[in-house]
Design a protein around this motif. Structure first.
Motif, short mmCIF file in Angstrom:
data_model
loop_
_atom_site.label_atom_id
_atom_site.label_comp_id
_atom_site.label_asym_id
_atom_site.label_seq_id
_atom_site.Cartn_x
_atom_site.Cartn_y
_atom_site.Cartn_z
N PRO A 265 55.84 -26.12 24.59
CA PRO A 265 55.79 -25.66 26.05
C PRO A 265 56.86 -26.11 27.12
O PRO A 265 57.13 -27.50 26.80
CB PRO A 265 54.49 -26.18 26.32
CG PRO A 265 53.70 -26.18 25.00
CD PRO A 265 54.72 -26.70 23.92
N VAL A 266 57.26 -25.34 28.08
CA VAL A 266 58.05 -25.90 28.92
C VAL A 266 57.45 -26.63 29.85
O VAL A 266 56.48 -26.06 30.41
CB VAL A 266 58.78 -24.46 29.67
CG1 VAL A 266 59.92 -24.90 30.63
CG2 VAL A 266 59.33 -23.65 28.39
N ARG A 267 57.76 -27.85 30.30
CA ARG A 267 57.40 -28.84 31.30
C ARG A 267 58.50 -28.82 32.65
O ARG A 267 59.67 -28.82 32.18
CB ARG A 267 57.04 -30.05 30.87
CG ARG A 267 56.11 -30.26 29.71
CD ARG A 267 55.79 -31.38 29.13
NE ARG A 267 54.69 -31.49 28.24
CZ ARG A 267 54.12 -32.68 27.43
NH1 ARG A 267 54.82 -33.84 27.88
NH2 ARG A 267 53.36 -32.59 26.52
N PRO A 268 58.08 -28.78 33.59
CA PRO A 268 59.06 -29.14 34.81
C PRO A 268 59.72 -30.39 34.79
O PRO A 268 59.05 -31.43 34.38
CB PRO A 268 58.02 -28.71 35.79
CG PRO A 268 56.57 -29.28 35.46
CD PRO A 268 56.61 -28.80 34.22
N VAL A 269 61.06 -30.22 35.13
CA VAL A 269 61.70 -31.34 35.49
C VAL A 269 61.19 -32.24 36.61
O VAL A 269 60.94 -31.41 37.65
CB VAL A 269 62.95 -31.20 35.85
CG1 VAL A 269 63.84 -32.35 36.39
CG2 VAL A 269 64.00 -30.54 34.52
N PRO A 270 60.72 -33.36 36.70
CA PRO A 270 59.93 -33.94 37.79
C PRO A 270 60.64 -34.01 39.19
O PRO A 270 61.99 -34.49 39.11
CB PRO A 270 59.88 -35.37 37.13
CG PRO A 270 59.93 -35.36 35.71
CD PRO A 270 60.93 -34.44 35.49
N GLY A 271 59.99 -33.41 39.79
CA GLY A 271 60.60 -33.35 41.22
C GLY A 271 61.63 -32.12 41.60
O GLY A 271 62.32 -32.18 42.50
N LEU A 272 62.09 -31.70 40.47
CA LEU A 272 63.37 -30.83 40.59
C LEU A 272 63.04 -29.36 39.84
O LEU A 272 64.02 -28.81 39.09
CB LEU A 272 64.67 -31.31 39.91
CG LEU A 272 64.94 -32.60 40.89
CD1 LEU A 272 66.30 -33.00 39.96
CD2 LEU A 272 65.76 -31.89 42.19
N THR A 273 61.75 -28.67 40.07
CA THR A 273 61.43 -27.74 39.42
C THR A 273 62.30 -26.44 39.81
O THR A 273 62.28 -26.29 41.16
CB THR A 273 59.89 -27.42 39.55
OG1 THR A 273 59.22 -28.33 39.07
CG2 THR A 273 59.50 -26.06 38.73
#
Length: 226
Positions: A215-223
């Protein structure tokens, strides 16, 4: 996104001919199948005159975001690293020794953000194509043959028997039927897509289920923004 007709290697044999009703129905639902699955594991092979790139990762077709690792092919490692992208932006994390698979959780730092380029970049065109292979509803099966979709032959992808079909003319550009080829299974599952971009002599190739889906997880603070 410029595209030209694909011919030759790996295209199946026997066609072209008009789609049967069953083939049209399977082509109509193939992008919807990706959406139903939520996400798919993908390997995106990007052509380039100075050497190609390969993106190994996942695309979330409901959130419209992708994440993976980039490796150069026949070129230096200056483009290697992690990547996360949406329809409008790209996040890159350069790495000298990029892993074979992207870590399940993106690093918290070391990312650079830029807009996704709509022209002039084979990589960005390939990323956009990959995102566009999911839809929240089926296409109209009756309109596909009328707009130029066709059957080109049978083939096998990783042991799966598939039909090779070309898509119809796009809504934006008439006369583009045949620009994209889909390798579609008996239940409408998409296993491979090929399409040329810009002036590249070789096609972009997107293969599905080449590895385990993460599953794709967002880059912390840089979605990436959609």
């Amino acid at each position: 996104m410029a595209a030209v007709l694909l011919v030759g290697h790996g295209s199946g044999s026997g066609g072209p001919r008009a789609l049967t009703s069953d083939e049209a129905n399977r082509l109509a639902i193939t992008r919807f199948r990706n959406f139903q699955a939520h996400g798919r594991a993908v390997t995106i092979t990007v052509p380039g005159t100075a050497g190609g790139l390969k993106v190994t990762g996942s695309v979330d077709y409901q959130k419209k975001v992708g994440y993976g690792v980039v490796h150069g092919s026949g070129r230096d490692t200056s483009s290697d690293g992690l990547i996360e992208w949406s329809a409008t932006s790209v996040l890159v994390h350069p790495m000298r020794n990029a892993p074979a698979q992207a870590p399940a959780s993106p690093p918290r730092s070391g990312w650079y953000s830029r807009p996704l380029r709509l022209s002039g970049s084979a990589l960005d065109s390939s990323l956009a194509i990959a995102l566009g292979l999911g839809s929240d509803r089926p296409d109209n099966a009756e309109l596909l043959p009328q707009n130029g979709a066709a059957w080109w032959g049978g083939d096998q992808v990783d042991g799966h028997r598939v039909d090779v079909m070309t898509g119809p003319s796009s809504r934006e550009r008439s006369g583009t039927a045949g620009n994209v080829r889909y390798w579609v299974g008996s239940d409408g599952t998409m296993y491979r897509v090929r399409v040329n971009v810009g002036s590249q002599s070789q096609p972009v190739v997107i293969d599905f289920d080449t590895h385990e889906y993460v599953p794709v997880r967002p880059v912390p603070g840089l979605t990436p923004t959609r």
